[in-house]
Design a protein around this motif. Sequence first.
Motif, PDB file in Angstrom:
ATOM      1  N   LYS A   1       0.889  -1.146   0.241  1.00  0.00           N
ATOM      2  CA  LYS A   1      -0.008  -0.028  -0.061  1.00  0.00           C
ATOM      3  C   LYS A   1       1.128   1.232  -0.021  1.00  0.00           C
ATOM      4  N   ALA A   2       0.394   2.392  -0.656  1.00  0.00           N
ATOM      5  CA  ALA A   2       0.913   3.616  -0.418  1.00  0.00           C
ATOM      6  C   ALA A   2       1.397   3.987   1.092  1.00  0.00           C
ATOM      7  N   ASN A   3       2.459   4.895   1.141  1.00  0.00           N
ATOM      8  CA  ASN A   3       3.145   5.429   2.690  1.00  0.00           C
ATOM      9  C   ASN A   3       3.240   3.925   3.475  1.00  0.00           C
ATOM     10  N   THR A   4       3.378   2.936   2.981  1.00  0.00           N
ATOM     11  CA  THR A   4       3.514   1.772   4.070  1.00  0.00           C
ATOM     12  C   THR A   4       4.903   1.045   3.908  1.00  0.00           C
TER      13      THR A   4
ATOM     14  N   GLY B   1       9.800  -0.513   1.848  1.00  0.00           N
ATOM     15  CA  GLY B   1       8.941   0.752   2.315  1.00  0.00           C
ATOM     16  C   GLY B   1       8.773   1.649   1.099  1.00  0.00           C
ATOM     17  N   ASN B   2       7.320   1.751   1.074  1.00  0.00           N
ATOM     18  CA  ASN B   2       6.833   2.327  -0.151  1.00  0.00           C
ATOM     19  C   ASN B   2       6.460   3.714   0.251  1.00  0.00           C
ATOM     20  N   GLY B   3       7.137   4.865   0.062  1.00  0.00           N
ATOM     21  CA  GLY B   3       6.942   6.252   0.397  1.00  0.00           C
ATOM     22  C   GLY B   3       6.290   6.870  -0.498  1.00  0.00           C
ATOM     23  N   THR B   4       5.818   6.321  -1.654  1.00  0.00           N
ATOM     24  CA  THR B   4       4.929   7.119  -2.758  1.00  0.00           C
ATOM     25  C   THR B   4       3.533   7.015  -2.328  1.00  0.00           C
ATOM     26  N   PHE B   5       2.683   7.610  -3.130  1.00  0.00           N
ATOM     27  CA  PHE B   5       1.429   7.926  -3.104  1.00  0.00           C
ATOM     28  C   PHE B   5       0.757   6.773  -3.868  1.00  0.00           C
TER      29      PHE B   5
ATOM     30  N   VAL C   1      11.441   2.648  -4.118  1.00  0.00           N
ATOM     31  CA  VAL C   1      11.058   2.076  -2.622  1.00  0.00           C
ATOM     32  C   VAL C   1      12.498   1.877  -1.913  1.00  0.00           C
TER      33      VAL C   1
ATOM     34  N   LYS D   1      16.836   3.340  -1.578  1.00  0.00           N
ATOM     35  CA  LYS D   1      16.270   3.577  -2.641  1.00  0.00           C
ATOM     36  C   LYS D   1      16.879   2.452  -3.681  1.00  0.00           C
TER      37      LYS D   1
ATOM     38  N   LYS E   1       0.260   2.608  -4.777  1.00  0.00           N
ATOM     39  CA  LYS E   1       0.464   1.345  -4.294  1.00  0.00           C
ATOM     40  C   LYS E   1       1.457   0.595  -5.172  1.00  0.00           C
TER      41      LYS E   1
END
Length: 355
Positions: A255-258, A329-333, A284, A307, A335
């Motif tokens: 998921k985004a930001n997770t 770690g997905n720091g984007t908006f 990521v 990254k 998924k």
Amino acid sequence: MCPEELRDITLWGVPLLPSKAHEGTDNVLFKFLKAKVFSVSEAFDMLQKTLIWRRDNNINDGILDEEFDSELGESMYLNGRDREGRPVCYSVYGIFKNKELCKRTFGTEERRDKFLRWRIQFMEKAIQKLSFREGGVDSMIHIIDLNHTPRHGMKDLNSISKKTLTLFQNYYPEIIHKNIVVNAPFWFYTSQVLFSKFMTQRSETKFILARAPRATGTLLKFIAPERLPVEYGGLNRENDEDFSPSDKALEHKIKANTVSTIEVPVKEPGVTVIWDVTVVGWEVSYKEEFIPEDEGSYNILLQNQKKMGESIRNSFYINEPGKIVITVGNGTFKKKRMFYRSKTISTVPMFIFLK
């Protein structure tokens, strides 16, 4: 053609007369009907022109044995199959950034004609991998990679591409299921407008354009990750001794930001764990570590990157029960989709041989 020639007439190894009772005859003729939106007269005219073109240009079994510059094999090749079992053909235009090869291939009209005939030969060889029998795979996927396409020689490349496109749509109807253009530079979209003038409406619908950020996601719609080459964001490596396409990858959504983790448990010591990981679109953070079951043992950090941007293959020898933990770690908006697979191999530690 004389009556004797008509009785023995074939196309792509399939007899065209129903009297021959060949299982593939209807499927071959259906391709011409489909290309002409089921207009019988237009389909028959197209078939006639195809047979005449093949006769006048000596497109027969002999073309398969003609010799061409071996370097051209790097610009167009078959690699694997799509999700429906179709062969996948790759055209890689970046090879022509080599000015000498570009000049040697397109420098004169004679050389350009020879290159075009090589493309026809390649198509004929690819058709050898198809089956026109009921239930067989009778078309292919064509991936056109424009990464590093040189600006020098683009006039010749465009001219050859236009001629090839015209030949294929006129004389090889419905053989190519989809043309997927990836890594297209901005200027390509302008030339695509020019190309569209030479395409039938049906041929135009077979083109899919995917710029670099969307290339992997687009290709995965057609090709499974274990069959997609690593250079396109997949897991398939050339001459791979660890995994094969039959080693299926699992999908994990992030998921985004997770921050998300996957675990590879190892209960028996004395093995080497090997794993493959790819994330569609990447961008990521990525970490790998071995966590022992014994709380008295130390965790071992295997990799930690802020990254990541490419497919990963790694391995670790396990000398006590534990698990490999991969953290993304997905720091984007948006998924992300992650594909991974792993296997264990019994291993004899090197220190035994050193005693």
